[in-house]
Design a protein around this motif. Structure first.
Motif, short mmCIF file in Angstrom:
data_model
loop_
_atom_site.label_atom_id
_atom_site.label_comp_id
_atom_site.label_asym_id
_atom_site.label_seq_id
_atom_site.Cartn_x
_atom_site.Cartn_y
_atom_site.Cartn_z
N GLU A 106 -23.92 -36.06 -15.61
CA GLU A 106 -22.86 -35.08 -15.88
C GLU A 106 -23.26 -33.72 -15.33
OE1 GLU A 106 -19.18 -33.82 -17.06
OE2 GLU A 106 -19.95 -35.87 -17.28
N ARG A 107 -24.50 -33.36 -15.53
CA ARG A 107 -25.00 -32.07 -15.03
C ARG A 107 -24.98 -32.04 -13.50
NH1 ARG A 107 -30.35 -30.89 -17.90
NH2 ARG A 107 -28.91 -31.27 -19.63
N LYS A 108 -25.35 -33.16 -12.91
CA LYS A 108 -25.38 -33.24 -11.45
C LYS A 108 -23.98 -33.16 -10.86
CE LYS A 108 -26.57 -36.30 -7.62
NZ LYS A 108 -26.94 -37.67 -7.21
N SER A 109 -22.99 -33.73 -11.55
CA SER A 109 -21.63 -33.78 -11.00
C SER A 109 -20.86 -32.49 -11.22
CB SER A 109 -20.85 -34.94 -11.63
OG SER A 109 -20.66 -34.72 -13.02
N ASN A 110 -21.47 -31.52 -11.92
CA ASN A 110 -20.79 -30.25 -12.16
C ASN A 110 -21.65 -29.08 -11.70
OD1 ASN A 110 -18.21 -30.80 -13.81
ND2 ASN A 110 -19.74 -32.12 -14.74
N PRO A 111 -21.96 -29.03 -10.41
CA PRO A 111 -22.77 -27.91 -9.91
C PRO A 111 -21.98 -26.62 -9.95
CG PRO A 111 -21.91 -29.17 -8.08
CD PRO A 111 -21.53 -29.92 -9.33
N ILE A 112 -22.71 -25.53 -9.84
CA ILE A 112 -22.07 -24.22 -9.84
C ILE A 112 -21.35 -24.00 -8.52
CG2 ILE A 112 -22.46 -21.73 -9.98
CD1 ILE A 112 -24.95 -22.36 -11.60
N HIS A 113 -20.09 -23.71 -8.55
CA HIS A 113 -19.33 -23.39 -7.36
C HIS A 113 -19.06 -21.89 -7.33
CE1 HIS A 113 -18.90 -27.61 -6.43
NE2 HIS A 113 -18.41 -27.83 -7.64
N GLN A 114 -18.24 -21.48 -6.43
CA GLN A 114 -17.94 -20.05 -6.32
C GLN A 114 -16.89 -19.66 -7.35
OE1 GLN A 114 -19.81 -18.08 -4.22
NE2 GLN A 114 -20.93 -19.99 -4.06
N GLU A 115 -17.27 -19.71 -8.59
CA GLU A 115 -16.35 -19.38 -9.68
C GLU A 115 -17.19 -18.89 -10.85
OE1 GLU A 115 -16.17 -23.95 -11.41
OE2 GLU A 115 -14.62 -23.23 -10.04
N TRP A 116 -16.50 -18.37 -11.87
CA TRP A 116 -17.20 -17.86 -13.04
C TRP A 116 -17.83 -19.00 -13.82
CZ3 TRP A 116 -18.42 -12.98 -13.34
CH2 TRP A 116 -17.62 -12.02 -12.71
N THR A 117 -19.08 -18.83 -14.16
CA THR A 117 -19.83 -19.84 -14.91
C THR A 117 -20.44 -19.19 -16.14
OG1 THR A 117 -20.40 -21.01 -12.87
CG2 THR A 117 -21.75 -21.47 -14.80
N PRO A 118 -20.22 -19.75 -17.33
CA PRO A 118 -20.82 -19.17 -18.53
C PRO A 118 -22.33 -19.38 -18.57
CG PRO A 118 -19.67 -21.20 -19.07
CD PRO A 118 -19.36 -20.90 -17.64
N VAL A 119 -23.04 -18.33 -18.94
CA VAL A 119 -24.49 -18.39 -19.12
C VAL A 119 -24.78 -17.70 -20.44
CG1 VAL A 119 -26.74 -17.99 -18.09
CG2 VAL A 119 -24.71 -18.02 -16.63
N GLY A 120 -24.89 -18.47 -21.53
CA GLY A 120 -25.01 -17.85 -22.84
C GLY A 120 -23.76 -17.01 -23.10
N LYS A 121 -23.95 -15.73 -23.45
CA LYS A 121 -22.83 -14.83 -23.70
C LYS A 121 -22.39 -14.09 -22.44
CE LYS A 121 -24.18 -14.19 -28.53
NZ LYS A 121 -24.68 -13.25 -29.56
#
Length: 227
Positions: A121-136
């Motif tokens: 699941e982690r592999k199939s959802n890499p970070i793309h050019q969009e907003w990604t939550p990191v903690g707060k």
């Protein structure tokens, strides 16, 4: 998750290997089983796998050595080690050799399946050019921007690249040398010192969230912990 994930299972005990193969396949995965490390290495070179499950104690080529060879060609394919070796030193060695997870024998099949699915699941959802939550915080790699509530923090290109690598492997140990080779082209002493500087800068920019930490695992690398 996508269907038809192909997994490589390297397990030298024939009966256990057969049980694992059949059980994993019953969950909808494709599994190739090899009974020694050399056969597993040949199979890895010939086919496209999504995840590797490697027994540590195998003839001809042990699981740690096999993982090291794999990591020379692919820094990101998920690797799970299966082993009866359970000391802290053994676990650390597993992560140092490039493992993403470490399952101690004896284990339940459901535990293994949960770990497999989590890594895929982690592999199939890499970070793309969009907003990604990191903690707060929210992170936009393309804009090189961190947001905390209404505050915006701009990152340098290298800060953004390092943070992206940490997020891709958040809550996992991330091999220091892999990041250095990918982002700096070399894991030499001077590049390592340079990366330490960027890690320090990122820690300062992420300090508004007390549950968000970048841990330094001495002798190995870093771990981004999202509480």
């Amino acid at each position: 998750m996508k269907k038809n994930y192909r997994l490589l299972l390297a397990e030298d005990e024939p009966s256990l290997g057969l049980i694992l193969k059949e059980s994993i396949e019953s969950r909808g995965f494709q599994v190739d089983h090899c009974e020694d490390g050399e056969k597993a290495w040949l199979s890895y070179q010939q086919k496209d796998y999504d995840l590797l499950i490697l027994d540590v104690m195998m003839p001809k080529l042990d699981g740690f050595s096999l993982a090291k060879k794999v990591r020379n060609s692919d820094s990101y394919i998920p690797i799970i080690f299966l082993t009866a070796k359970s000391t802290t030193e053994d676990v650390i060695e597993g992560f140092e050799k490039g493992g993403n997870d470490y399952v101690k024998k004896p284990f339940s099949m459901e535990e293994l399946i949960v770990r497999v699915k989590a890594l895929l699941e982690r592999k199939s959802n890499p970070i793309h050019q969009e907003w990604t939550p990191v903690g707060k915080y929210n992170f936009h790699p393309g804009k090189q921007l961190l947001k905390f509530e209404q505050e915006e923090l701009y990152l340098t290109s290298k800060e953004s690249e390092v943070l992206k690598e940490l997020i891709l492997h958040q809550n996992e140990l991330t091999d220091r040398s892999l990041i250095l080779e990918k982002l700096w082209g070399s894991a030499d002493f001077f590049n390592a010192r340079s990366m330490d500087v960027y890690i320090s800068k990122l820690r300062k920019k992420l300090e508004k969230d007390p549950d968000l930490q970048i841990l330094n695992i001495r002798g190995y690398g870093y771990k981004l912990v999202c509480g």
